[in-house]
Motif scaffolding. Structure first.
Motif, PDB file in Angstrom:
ATOM      1  N   LEU A  73       0.826  -1.206   0.000  1.00 25.80           N
ATOM      2  CA  LEU A  73       0.000   0.000   0.000  1.00 25.80           C
ATOM      3  C   LEU A  73       0.858   1.254   0.000  1.00 25.80           C
ATOM      4  O   LEU A  73       1.847   1.353   0.733  1.00 25.80           O
ATOM      5  CB  LEU A  73      -0.891   0.023   1.242  1.00 25.80           C
ATOM      6  N   THR A  74       0.465   2.225  -0.820  1.00 28.88           N
ATOM      7  CA  THR A  74       1.076   3.551  -0.784  1.00 28.88           C
ATOM      8  C   THR A  74      -0.026   4.590  -0.896  1.00 28.88           C
ATOM      9  O   THR A  74      -1.106   4.319  -1.434  1.00 28.88           O
ATOM     10  CB  THR A  74       2.083   3.780  -1.935  1.00 28.88           C
ATOM     11  N   LEU A  75       0.241   5.783  -0.392  1.00 26.76           N
ATOM     12  CA  LEU A  75      -0.726   6.875  -0.457  1.00 26.76           C
ATOM     13  C   LEU A  75      -0.879   7.357  -1.887  1.00 26.76           C
ATOM     14  O   LEU A  75       0.103   7.511  -2.613  1.00 26.76           O
ATOM     15  CB  LEU A  75      -0.282   8.032   0.436  1.00 26.76           C
ATOM     16  N   ALA A  76      -2.107   7.604  -2.282  1.00 28.88           N
ATOM     17  CA  ALA A  76      -2.393   8.093  -3.630  1.00 28.88           C
ATOM     18  C   ALA A  76      -2.018   9.576  -3.754  1.00 28.88           C
ATOM     19  O   ALA A  76      -1.715  10.248  -2.774  1.00 28.88           O
ATOM     20  CB  ALA A  76      -3.868   7.897  -3.945  1.00 28.88           C
ATOM     21  N   ALA A  77      -2.054  10.070  -4.990  1.00 27.89           N
ATOM     22  CA  ALA A  77      -1.897  11.498  -5.249  1.00 27.89           C
ATOM     23  C   ALA A  77      -3.276  12.161  -5.101  1.00 27.89           C
ATOM     24  O   ALA A  77      -4.295  11.508  -5.314  1.00 27.89           O
ATOM     25  CB  ALA A  77      -1.362  11.717  -6.665  1.00 27.89           C
ATOM     26  N   PRO A  78      -3.327  13.454  -4.738  1.00 24.73           N
ATOM     27  CA  PRO A  78      -2.217  14.400  -4.546  1.00 24.73           C
ATOM     28  C   PRO A  78      -1.616  14.322  -3.148  1.00 24.73           C
ATOM     29  O   PRO A  78      -2.166  13.668  -2.263  1.00 24.73           O
ATOM     30  CB  PRO A  78      -2.884  15.743  -4.777  1.00 24.73           C
ATOM     31  N   GLN A  79      -0.504  15.003  -2.970  1.00 20.93           N
ATOM     32  CA  GLN A  79       0.186  15.024  -1.686  1.00 20.93           C
ATOM     33  C   GLN A  79      -0.586  15.894  -0.693  1.00 20.93           C
ATOM     34  O   GLN A  79      -0.925  17.037  -0.987  1.00 20.93           O
ATOM     35  CB  GLN A  79       1.590  15.603  -1.876  1.00 20.93           C
ATOM     36  N   PRO A  80      -0.893  15.383   0.501  1.00 22.37           N
ATOM     37  CA  PRO A  80      -1.542  16.223   1.518  1.00 22.37           C
ATOM     38  C   PRO A  80      -0.623  17.365   1.946  1.00 22.37           C
ATOM     39  O   PRO A  80       0.604  17.213   1.973  1.00 22.37           O
ATOM     40  CB  PRO A  80      -1.773  15.252   2.685  1.00 22.37           C
ATOM     41  N   SER A  82      -0.932  18.671   4.950  1.00 19.95           N
ATOM     42  CA  SER A  82      -0.846  18.548   6.398  1.00 19.95           C
ATOM     43  C   SER A  82       0.000  17.350   6.805  1.00 19.95           C
ATOM     44  O   SER A  82      -0.254  16.215   6.373  1.00 19.95           O
ATOM     45  CB  SER A  82      -2.251  18.402   6.993  1.00 19.95           C
ATOM     46  N   ALA A  83       0.989  17.593   7.675  1.00 23.45           N
ATOM     47  CA  ALA A  83       1.794  16.494   8.216  1.00 23.45           C
ATOM     48  C   ALA A  83       0.933  15.559   9.056  1.00 23.45           C
ATOM     49  O   ALA A  83       1.206  14.359   9.131  1.00 23.45           O
ATOM     50  CB  ALA A  83       2.947  17.050   9.040  1.00 23.45           C
ATOM     51  N   ASP A  84      -0.101  16.098   9.691  1.00 23.54           N
ATOM     52  CA  ASP A  84      -0.997  15.270  10.505  1.00 23.54           C
ATOM     53  C   ASP A  84      -1.743  14.258   9.638  1.00 23.54           C
ATOM     54  O   ASP A  84      -1.928  13.105  10.038  1.00 23.54           O
ATOM     55  CB  ASP A  84      -2.008  16.145  11.244  1.00 23.54           C
ATOM     56  N   VAL A  85      -2.168  14.680   8.455  1.00 23.16           N
ATOM     57  CA  VAL A  85      -2.885  13.767   7.556  1.00 23.16           C
ATOM     58  C   VAL A  85      -1.936  12.683   7.047  1.00 23.16           C
ATOM     59  O   VAL A  85      -2.304  11.507   6.947  1.00 23.16           O
ATOM     60  CB  VAL A  85      -3.507  14.543   6.376  1.00 23.16           C
ATOM     61  N   VAL A  86      -0.702  13.065   6.744  1.00 23.61           N
ATOM     62  CA  VAL A  86       0.305  12.074   6.344  1.00 23.61           C
ATOM     63  C   VAL A  86       0.486  11.043   7.455  1.00 23.61           C
ATOM     64  O   VAL A  86       0.486   9.829   7.219  1.00 23.61           O
ATOM     65  CB  VAL A  86       1.647  12.753   6.010  1.00 23.61           C
ATOM     66  N   ARG A  87       0.637  11.508   8.699  1.00 20.70           N
ATOM     67  CA  ARG A  87       0.808  10.608   9.843  1.00 20.70           C
ATOM     68  C   ARG A  87      -0.418   9.694  10.007  1.00 20.70           C
ATOM     69  O   ARG A  87      -0.269   8.486  10.222  1.00 20.70           O
ATOM     70  CB  ARG A  87       1.042  11.433  11.109  1.00 20.70           C
ATOM     71  N   GLN A  88      -1.616  10.260   9.911  1.00 23.20           N
ATOM     72  CA  GLN A  88      -2.830   9.453  10.055  1.00 23.20           C
ATOM     73  C   GLN A  88      -2.900   8.359   9.001  1.00 23.20           C
ATOM     74  O   GLN A  88      -3.261   7.210   9.292  1.00 23.20           O
ATOM     75  CB  GLN A  88      -4.067  10.354   9.961  1.00 23.20           C
ATOM     76  N   THR A  89      -2.538   8.708   7.775  1.00 28.56           N
ATOM     77  CA  THR A  89      -2.565   7.717   6.694  1.00 28.56           C
ATOM     78  C   THR A  89      -1.556   6.607   6.950  1.00 28.56           C
ATOM     79  O   THR A  89      -1.860   5.421   6.764  1.00 28.56           O
ATOM     80  CB  THR A  89      -2.270   8.394   5.342  1.00 28.56           C
ATOM     81  N   ASN A  90      -0.355   6.968   7.394  1.00 29.22           N
ATOM     82  CA  ASN A  90       0.650   5.961   7.689  1.00 29.22           C
ATOM     83  C   ASN A  90       0.208   5.048   8.825  1.00 29.22           C
ATOM     84  O   ASN A  90       0.431   3.822   8.785  1.00 29.22           O
ATOM     85  CB  ASN A  90       1.981   6.635   8.041  1.00 29.22           C
ATOM     86  N   GLU A  91      -0.419   5.623   9.844  1.00 33.66           N
ATOM     87  CA  GLU A  91      -0.887   4.804  10.960  1.00 33.66           C
ATOM     88  C   GLU A  91      -2.019   3.881  10.536  1.00 33.66           C
ATOM     89  O   GLU A  91      -2.107   2.732  10.998  1.00 33.66           O
ATOM     90  CB  GLU A  91      -1.306   5.708  12.121  1.00 33.66           C
TER      91      GLU A  91
END
Length: 332
Positions: A73-80, A82-91
């Motif tokens: 799994l990887t995060l889709a585009a576009p890039q968020p 917010s660092a918080d949204v990146v962290r939430q997605t990774n978690e």
């Protein structure tokens, strides 16, 4: 009795699926937090097309039907933003991996263009979340891979011997008229991937940080055409002091390629002009393509990798052996 038969049938299907061992290195997670953040920022259509719906149950259903053991799994585009949204997605990705042992790996997103924050997320994702690698966008707000300001990040990734999965994002700046006439996914994503990889090669990023392994998406984009051209023009560029020495062999050794998109036996042969069979990987691009289309596409790949004499020896390598070696420290 009917319920028991269904359980037995499901078990048989799952066992058969696992036995096939296909590993999909190109799939995407699209979380509610990610969608909500994009909606609040008015960015849902940043890439020119709507994001597909995603849930784990549907993903697993397709994997079982198609014979895919494990998806990365990887995060889709576009890039968020917010660092918080990146962290939430990774978690969330880490939770999915824990809840479905052996079925999912994940490569963590980073909150670029903030390099210090990105380095902190690398350490948290790899050490705490036990991420299997890192996902990098080709560019974030015009900051392209290969840019000097990213050298510190690549140094950290190199120390960690990280697996990096690339994915194209909307180029910056963007010609909106062209984007409307020819959607990004039809052509520009290939240009964007080639642009980012060529930029890294021209600065010897991949040669200097050669402990990393980088997965290039979509059948190598235009690299089978671009690499010979770059090599042929390098002496001219060096004579004019535009570029320095470029170690092509060292750069190319770090690159792996997934076969998501318009794969075919002809495409694979073309890719083998710049790489070796042990660097080719199966990829689906789930959920951006309809599941039934992906299933047929995988069946077609199995067919030509079984019947084409020059490619048949690489069948197991492409479907799972190469991915197992790439993620060698993980339980696959």
């Amino acid at each position: 009795m009917k319920r028991i038969r269904n359980i037995i049938l499901a078990t048989m299907i799952a066992t058969s699926t696992m036995a096939q061992g296909v590993i999909d290195v190109h799939s995407h997670i699209i979380t509610p937090e990610f969608l909500s953040a994009l909606e609040n920022e008015g960015r849902l259509m940043d890439e020119g097309f709507p994001l597909p719906k995603y849930n784990v149950e549907s993903h697993l259903k397709w994997m079982d039907e198609a014979g895919v053991q494990t998806s990365v799994l990887t995060l889709a585009a576009p890039q968020p933003t917010s660092a918080d949204v990146v962290r939430q997605t990774n978690e969330t990705a880490a939770l999915i991996k824990r809840e479905h042992p052996g079925r999912f790996l994940f490569c963590a997103a980073l909150p670029l263009p903030d390099v210090e924050a990105a380095i902190s997320e690398v350490k948290y994702a790899l050490d705490t979340l036990k991420a299997d690698g890192i996902k990098l966008a080709t560019n974030v707000g015009g900051q392209y891979l290969g840019a000097p300001e990213l050298d510190t990040l690549f140094s950290v990734l190199n120390e960690r011997r990280a697996v990096i999965i690339l994915h194209p994002h909307r180029p910056e700046p963007i010609n909106r008229q062209v984007m409307q006439q020819t959607p990004l996914a039809m052509q520009e994503y290939l240009s964007e991937t080639t642009r980012a990889v060529a930029n890294m090669i021209s600065r010897n990023v991949l040669a200097r940080y050669n402990n990393i392994k980088v997965v290039v998406p979509h059948c190598g984009a235009y690299l089978p055409l671009a690499i010979p051209r770059m090599k042929s023009l390098t002496p001219v560029m060096q004579a004019n002091k535009i570029v320095g020495e470029i170690d092509y062999e060292a750069n190319l050794r770090t690159l792996y390629y997934d076969l998501a998109g318009a794969h075919s036996s002809e495409i694979i042969r073309m890719m083998l002009t710049i790489t070796t069979p042990d660097h080719l990987l199966y990829g689906s691009d789930y959920p951006y393509v309809a599941p039934q289309v992906l299933t047929l596409s995988l069946a077609r790949m199995k067919q030509y990798l079984s019947t084409e004499p020059d490619l048949a020896p690489f069948r197991k390598m492409i479907f799972y052996q190469n991915a197992r070696r790439l993620f060698e420290t993980h339980d696959l």
